[in-house]
Design a protein around this motif. Sequence first.
Motif, short mmCIF file in Angstrom:
data_model
loop_
_atom_site.label_atom_id
_atom_site.label_comp_id
_atom_site.label_asym_id
_atom_site.label_seq_id
_atom_site.Cartn_x
_atom_site.Cartn_y
_atom_site.Cartn_z
N ALA A 67 3.05 -3.85 -6.64
CA ALA A 67 3.76 -4.85 -5.92
C ALA A 67 3.56 -4.88 -4.68
CB ALA A 67 4.78 -4.83 -6.65
N SER A 68 3.44 -3.66 -4.13
CA SER A 68 3.45 -3.59 -2.50
C SER A 68 2.16 -4.15 -1.89
CB SER A 68 3.34 -2.26 -2.25
OG SER A 68 2.10 -1.46 -2.61
N SER A 75 2.07 -13.07 -6.35
CA SER A 75 1.57 -14.13 -5.40
C SER A 75 0.58 -13.55 -4.44
CB SER A 75 2.52 -14.92 -4.79
OG SER A 75 3.28 -13.88 -3.89
N GLY A 76 0.41 -12.17 -4.18
CA GLY A 76 -0.59 -11.87 -3.22
C GLY A 76 0.18 -11.27 -2.18
N GLY A 79 -3.17 -7.62 -0.99
CA GLY A 79 -4.06 -7.86 -2.29
C GLY A 79 -4.27 -9.37 -2.51
N PRO A 80 -5.09 -9.63 -3.55
CA PRO A 80 -5.13 -10.83 -3.99
C PRO A 80 -4.14 -11.53 -4.84
CG PRO A 80 -6.80 -9.72 -4.93
CD PRO A 80 -6.18 -8.76 -3.99
N ASP A 81 -3.79 -12.78 -4.95
CA ASP A 81 -3.11 -13.47 -6.05
C ASP A 81 -3.46 -13.09 -7.43
OD1 ASP A 81 -1.76 -15.24 -7.92
OD2 ASP A 81 -1.43 -16.57 -6.29
N LEU A 82 -2.26 -12.68 -8.24
CA LEU A 82 -2.58 -12.22 -9.76
C LEU A 82 -2.03 -13.17 -10.63
CD1 LEU A 82 -2.13 -8.19 -9.29
CD2 LEU A 82 -4.37 -9.74 -9.18
N GLN A 83 -1.50 -14.29 -10.35
CA GLN A 83 -0.70 -15.16 -11.12
C GLN A 83 -1.63 -15.78 -12.21
OE1 GLN A 83 1.14 -17.83 -8.11
NE2 GLN A 83 2.98 -16.58 -7.81
N ASN A 84 -2.70 -15.90 -12.16
CA ASN A 84 -3.77 -16.42 -12.99
C ASN A 84 -4.97 -15.27 -13.15
OD1 ASN A 84 -2.30 -18.79 -13.25
ND2 ASN A 84 -3.24 -19.60 -11.36
#
Length: 126
Positions: A67-68, A75-76, A79-84
């Motif tokens: 999460a950090s 949502s990133g 690091g990149p967005d991981l929602q999808n």
Amino acid sequence: MKKWLLTIVFGSALVLGACGGGDDGGTEEPADDGGDTDTEESAGDNGDGGGAVDTAAAEEAYEQSCASCHGADLSGGAGPDLQNVGSNYSAEEIADIIENGKGSMPAGLATGEDKDNIAAWLAEMQ
């Protein structure tokens, strides 16, 4: 006399340290589960060979390890967005990225069961 007192203090520290344990996850799990079947979801189609995702454990491991950089809401950030992320990678591929790193992400931020839980949980994000 000093050796006896030192022995008592050291013994007490060992006993009290063992009682603290730090195994808070075991006491919280039944409260989180509470008979609710939403904490475990089927993950048979995510390429990890089947099984169930322990959502509560995956979310906790994600908060500690990911999460950090990826944000508490996926949502990133750094690091990149991981929602999808599950629409682009299978659980096996995500586990490989967690284990070996990718780009600026270092390898081995989560290992073992935590890595597998996070990967299976993220693979469901589509």
